[in-house]
Design an enzyme around this catalytic site. Structure first.
Site, short mmCIF file in Angstrom:
data_model
loop_
_atom_site.label_atom_id
_atom_site.label_comp_id
_atom_site.label_asym_id
_atom_site.label_seq_id
_atom_site.Cartn_x
_atom_site.Cartn_y
_atom_site.Cartn_z
N LYS A 205 59.71 51.32 38.57
CA LYS A 205 58.99 52.43 37.95
C LYS A 205 59.73 52.91 36.70
O LYS A 205 60.92 52.67 36.53
CB LYS A 205 58.83 53.58 38.96
CG LYS A 205 57.89 53.22 40.13
CD LYS A 205 56.54 53.88 40.05
CE LYS A 205 55.52 53.21 40.95
NZ LYS A 205 55.31 53.91 42.22
N ARG A 241 58.45 49.46 49.07
CA ARG A 241 57.45 48.61 48.41
C ARG A 241 58.08 48.10 47.12
O ARG A 241 58.36 48.89 46.22
CB ARG A 241 56.20 49.46 48.13
CG ARG A 241 55.07 48.73 47.44
CD ARG A 241 53.90 49.68 47.18
NE ARG A 241 52.81 49.00 46.50
CZ ARG A 241 52.77 48.80 45.20
NH1 ARG A 241 53.72 49.23 44.41
NH2 ARG A 241 51.73 48.14 44.67
#
Ligand code: PMM
Length: 264
Positions: A205, A241
């Site tokens: 991210k 994840r």
């Protein structure tokens, strides 16, 4: 022990893998590779949720993901379907998905709760305030995310979803800036106190990339992402994840050894 959910984006516009796996066969091959590398779950997504990404027509989304889900399930891979569309979730569950991962936690499509309730699959409920483009505004991000997830779970249970099938995800980067993300990462215990497993989706991210020199390639985010996996494993996260499974396997092995006081 924290498990690994390997990301399989079946999209031509996914920001993190450049859409290399958009062809069905390549996606299936990649899903099998993720499992072989150590992913306990493969998360198949046909619509990018990154800010600015084009919305995908639900029919197109279904066409992308269903053959991949069916082939992987046939091979005995535990598959999660990453979608906000109830119809896509239903088609994926019928094709063998055991898990629905909805970044809106069922808010984007009012039919989602029914699909999850009636099929009895596991449901990942992410904290969501209406899409990746909604501005981040919190006075106490941990308390507010906790309260909003608690409300969401209560609503889903009323809609018939089995609470034992729900896992919660803070939604890193979704209407949250870097400070919000780090605050949440450091306080997963407060979210875990709601009584559900916690899924952490921090891999690659932007707030992770912000720790690297400008212009660093996407793969350079895998080391800090693996460090995050180890840190959240120590906080008892149910799953991470991630894009890069091998580095995560190693990081989780180190975390487990350090936790249990044994050889890695
Ligand atoms: N992030 C993305 C997509 N799906 N699902 C869950 N449960 N949690 C997340 O944080 C999450 C998600 C967007 O990231 P990607 O484009 O790298 O997959």
């Amino acid at each position: 022990m924290t498990i690994i959910m390997g990301i399989l984006n079946v999209t031509p516009d996914s920001f993190s893998d450049g859409g290399r796996w958009d062809a069905t066969d390549a996606a299936i091959e990649r899903g099998l590779e993720l499992r072989a590398q150590g992913a306990a779950l493969v998360d198949v997504g046909g619509e990018s949720t990154r800010p600015g990404a084009a919305k995908v027509d639900p029919d197109e989304e279904r066409e992308r993901v269903v053959p991949v889900v069916a082939a992987l399930a046939q091979e005995g891979v535990a598959v999660s379907i990453d979608t906000m569309n109830a119809a896509t979730a239903l088609a994926a569950v019928e094709a063998g998905a055991q898990f629905v991962n909805d970044v809106s936690g069922g808010l984007a499509d009012e039919g989602m709760a029914r699909v999850v309730a009636e099929s009895g699959v596991h449901f990942s409920v992410m904290h969501w305030r209406g899409g990746a483009d909604v501005a981040a505004a919190y006075t106490d991000v941990v308390a507010e995310v906790r309260a909003e997830l608690k409300t969401r779970v209560a609503e889903l249970v009323v809609a018939g979803v089995d609470p034992a099938k729900i896992v919660l995800d803070p939604g890193f980067g979704f209407s949250k800036d870097a400070a919000h993300n780090w605050a949440l990462l450091g306080h997963l215990d407060e979210l875990a106190s709601l009584g559900h497993g916690i899924l952490v989706g921090a891999s690659r991210k932007r707030f992770v990339g912000a720790l690297l020199p400008e212009g660093a390639p996407m793969e350079d985010r895998d080391l800090p992402s693996a460090v995050i996996a180890a840190l959240v494993a120590r906080q008892g996260a149910w799953a991470v994840r991630v894009h890069d499974v091998p580095s995560t396997v190693l990081a989780l092995g180190v975390a487990a050894a350090a936790l249990e006081g044994r050889d890695a």
